[in-house]
Design a protein around this motif. Structure first.
Motif, PDB file in Angstrom:
ATOM      1  N   CYS A  69       0.839  -1.194   0.000  1.00  0.00           N
ATOM      2  CA  CYS A  69       0.000   0.000   0.000  1.00  0.00           C
ATOM      3  C   CYS A  69       0.877   1.248   0.000  1.00  0.00           C
ATOM      4  O   CYS A  69       1.802   1.368   0.821  1.00  0.00           O
ATOM      5  CB  CYS A  69      -0.932   0.016   1.218  1.00  0.00           C
TER       6      CYS A  69
ATOM      7  N   TYR B 245     -10.498  -3.478   1.760  1.00  0.00           N
ATOM      8  CA  TYR B 245      -9.467  -2.441   1.661  1.00  0.00           C
ATOM      9  C   TYR B 245      -8.687  -2.565   0.351  1.00  0.00           C
ATOM     10  O   TYR B 245      -8.109  -1.586  -0.136  1.00  0.00           O
ATOM     11  CB  TYR B 245      -8.531  -2.519   2.867  1.00  0.00           C
TER      12      TYR B 245
ATOM     13  N   SER C 192      -9.598   0.418  -2.903  1.00  0.00           N
ATOM     14  CA  SER C 192      -8.514   1.283  -3.362  1.00  0.00           C
ATOM     15  C   SER C 192      -8.570   1.524  -4.866  1.00  0.00           C
ATOM     16  O   SER C 192      -7.807   2.325  -5.387  1.00  0.00           O
ATOM     17  CB  SER C 192      -7.165   0.647  -3.016  1.00  0.00           C
TER      18      SER C 192
END
Length: 629
Positions: free
Chosen positions: A150, A275, A279
């Motif tokens: 990330c 998550y 994104s």
């Protein structure tokens, strides 16, 4: 009261279906939660697996061991389903070992040495440099979840990539490529920087209502590069590990890792993929695509409704009110070809075979998307999408044989054996031959996408032992049933077709009919191709299913509309034209995918057929130095 009773029954059925789906979801393969007990934290290991490596700059994926990384030969590889093998996934056990809730700091994995004076070691080092030049990505798995990298992107958004690069390259002009932009320490010209260290962070959630301790809800890492001074006891400090492109001599690369466990009370196990998927927000664009498609559908529906309700209704009403034979002779347009419109088409055998194979593919696509919308074919269930599609195609041989036989019999055909054999072998044989040629090329390139010989034999067994017999059974019932009865008699002498205008000629009409439905799906097609060529996860099956329904309606209405125009021009050869009008949409999609592929990978491909020979990688020459393309 009856109405309220029916509504109540409907709600009960919906509740039962929802409960059944929730109950069954925990028994799907690969989707059952795994709990880690805190009392056995020193004994319970968290297995980390490695998958194939791929790149957006190359179409050739490779196995993890192809780049001479640290490997674990002591454990067996996990079993893979048919879909995983077809997609080229090669999951292997990794040498990165850690136990639940046991933090590790700068653990050594292995040490790799390369001497450029030895040919074998030099070729391994050159191949590793090639992977960094083309930005090949690792794909690791923990508890059936991708280990993500990330990082921040534009507008203060965080993007979580289910992969991280091998390394990066700084050109001889000093331009940092790909991941080299993340650090100012990567500044040496014409130098490769390898990410030989990873900081892994495992997030877990404690289950309060069960005796089992915790479940893993996220796995993130940060790749780093260290030039370890002490190879036996690394400290994970110092300058980055650099490999100058012109360096000759011995090179040693030490691979290390660190692990940290963090409790997360917000993320639940059922939503642990959110998550990653959030994104990549494309919802607004998807709804724009849906609205664009609906506008086209409404336009075509209005045109078809106007033709059916106004033109045909008036013609039928005029026929019902005829008072004399002279009125009946005043025919024009489509009414002049009523004695030839059901004349058997040319190459009726081939058309019936294509209709049967098309029915098989259509039902397979519909059922696959339906199950995907229910969540059974989510990215968490690896390989399930392709496995479901292949199994459904094999089991749907009966509808293919039945439809092909029925249409061929209505065309007046008598060679029923040829029809059945062509239905069972023509279209699948062309696809398998194309697939086999590409597989041979992948074998020659040593790619992980090459299918093993045993899987090829299994696919042939499914085809010959299941699909072909089912096709014969469907053809038997199709020929046994009486042919389709036509409402009017066909004239013995074919009517002469007058000179056609430009837009009623076959080729312009087919092109116009194929481009219009393509406008409904090109945005959705962009995301699908982006997921394929950019190696991303596609999960918006609800949008895809809705666009699929819109595409079917649009193709049907466009075909009806153009078929009416052709009949009004006294051209009664409508069967092939109707089939190719909607079929041209597939050619448009193929052309769009080739353009997208050439745009993404054109600098790394030979100028041959992009969909078949694109796997011939012409961007690397072992005798030349590595330069930025």
């Amino acid at each position: 009261m009856a109405v309220f009773h029916r509504v109540r029954v409907v709600f009960v059925l919906i509740f039962l279906c929802g409960s059944l789906r929730e109950a069954l979801s925990f028994y799907l393969p690969g989707l059952a939660p795994v709990s880690f007990c805190e009392k056995e934290e020193s004994e319970k290991n968290s297995d980390l697996f490695v998958n194939r490596l791929d790149s957006v700059e190359s179409v050739l994926p490779y196995e993890y061991t192809a780049f001479d990384f640290c490997a674990d030969q002591s454990e067996k590889r996990p079993s893979e389903n048919l879909g995983q093998v077809l997609f080229g996934e090669r999951i292997e056990p990794s040498p990165y070992k850690f136990s639940f809730k046991k933090n590790l700091e700068c653990q050594s994995v292995c040490l790799k040495s390369y001497n450029t004076e030895k040919t074998e070691e030099k070729s391994k080092l050159d191949f590793l440099k090639k992977g960094m030049l083309l930005n090949y990505q690792h794909h690791w798995i923990v508890d059936n979840m991708p280990v993500t990298w990330c990082y921040d992107v534009e507008d203060n958004q965080k993007f979580c990539n289910p992969g991280f690069p091998i390394g990066c390259y700084v050109t001889d002009t000093g331009r940092a490529k790909d991941a080299c932009v993340v650090s100012a320490d990567f500044n040496d010209k014409d130098t490769f920087y390898i990410f030989n260290h990873v900081d892994i962070t495992i997030f877990y959630h404690v289950v309060e209502n069960e005796a089992a301790g915790a479940r893993l809800v996220a796995a993130k890492l940060e790749p780093k590069s260290y030039k370890h001074t002490n190879m036996e006891k690394p400290d994970c400090k110092g300058p980055p590990m650099s490999l100058n492109n012109k360096f000759n001599g011995e090179v040693k690369i030490a691979y290390t890792y660190s692990v940290k466990f963090v409790e997360d009370k917000l993320i639940r196990w059922a939503s642990r993929w959110d998550y990653i998927l959030e994104s990549m927000p494309h919802t607004n664009i998807q709804w724009f695509s849906i609205m664009n498609s609906l506008v086209i559908v409404l336009f075509l529906s209005g045109m078809v409704a106007m033709i059916m309700l106004r033109t045909l209704h008036k013609d039928i009403a005029r026929y019902n009110q005829m008072d004399s034979v002279e009125d009946a002779q005043e025919e024009f347009g489509w009414k002049l070809v009523h004695g030839d419109v059901f004349r058997p088409p040319r190459k009726g055998m081939l058309l019936s075979v294509f209709l049967g194979s098309g029915t098989q593919i259509f039902i397979m696509t519909f059922v696959t998307l339906f199950f995907a919308c229910l969540g059974f074919l989510s990215p968490a269930n690896r390989g399930a999408l392709m496995t479901c599609a292949v199994v459904l195609w094999v089991l749907l041989g009966t509808p293919a044989g039945y439809v092909a036989a029925r249409y061929y019999k209505s065309f007046g055909g008598e060679k029923w054996k040829t029809n059945v054999l062509l239905t069972a072998f023509l279209c699948p044989g062309v696809v398998f031959a194309d697939f086999f040629v590409m597989n041979l090329i992948l074998w020659g390139e040593g790619s992980s996408a090459a299918m093993p010989f045993g899987t090829l034999v299994a696919i042939l067994a499914l085809w010959f032992c299941i699909s072909v017999p089912l096709t014969f059974i469907g053809a038997y019932f199709g020929f046994k049933k009486s042919g389709i009865e036509h409402p009017v008699r066909t004239n013995q002498i074919p009517r002469q077709i007058p000179e056609q205008s430009f837009y009623t000629k076959p080729l312009p009409g087919i092109v116009m009919g194929g481009i219009l439905p393509f406008g409904c799906i090109f945005i959705q097609l962009f995301f699908i191709l982006n997921s394929i060529w950019s190696h991303q996860m596609y999960y918006m099956f609800g949008f895809l299913f809705l666009v699929f329904i819109i595409l079917v309606i649009t193709c049907s209405e466009a075909t009806i509309l153009l078929c009416y125009f052709h009949l009004c021009a006294e051209d009664y050869h409508w069967q092939w034209r109707s089939f190719l009008t909607s079929g041209f949409t597939a050619w448009t999609r193929q052309h769009h995918s080739l353009l997208r592929l050439h745009h993404d990978h054109g600098t790394h491909l030979l100028p041959l057929h992009r969909s078949v020979l694109l796997v011939i990688n012409g961007c690397y020459d072992s005798n030349s130095s590595f330069k930025s393309k």
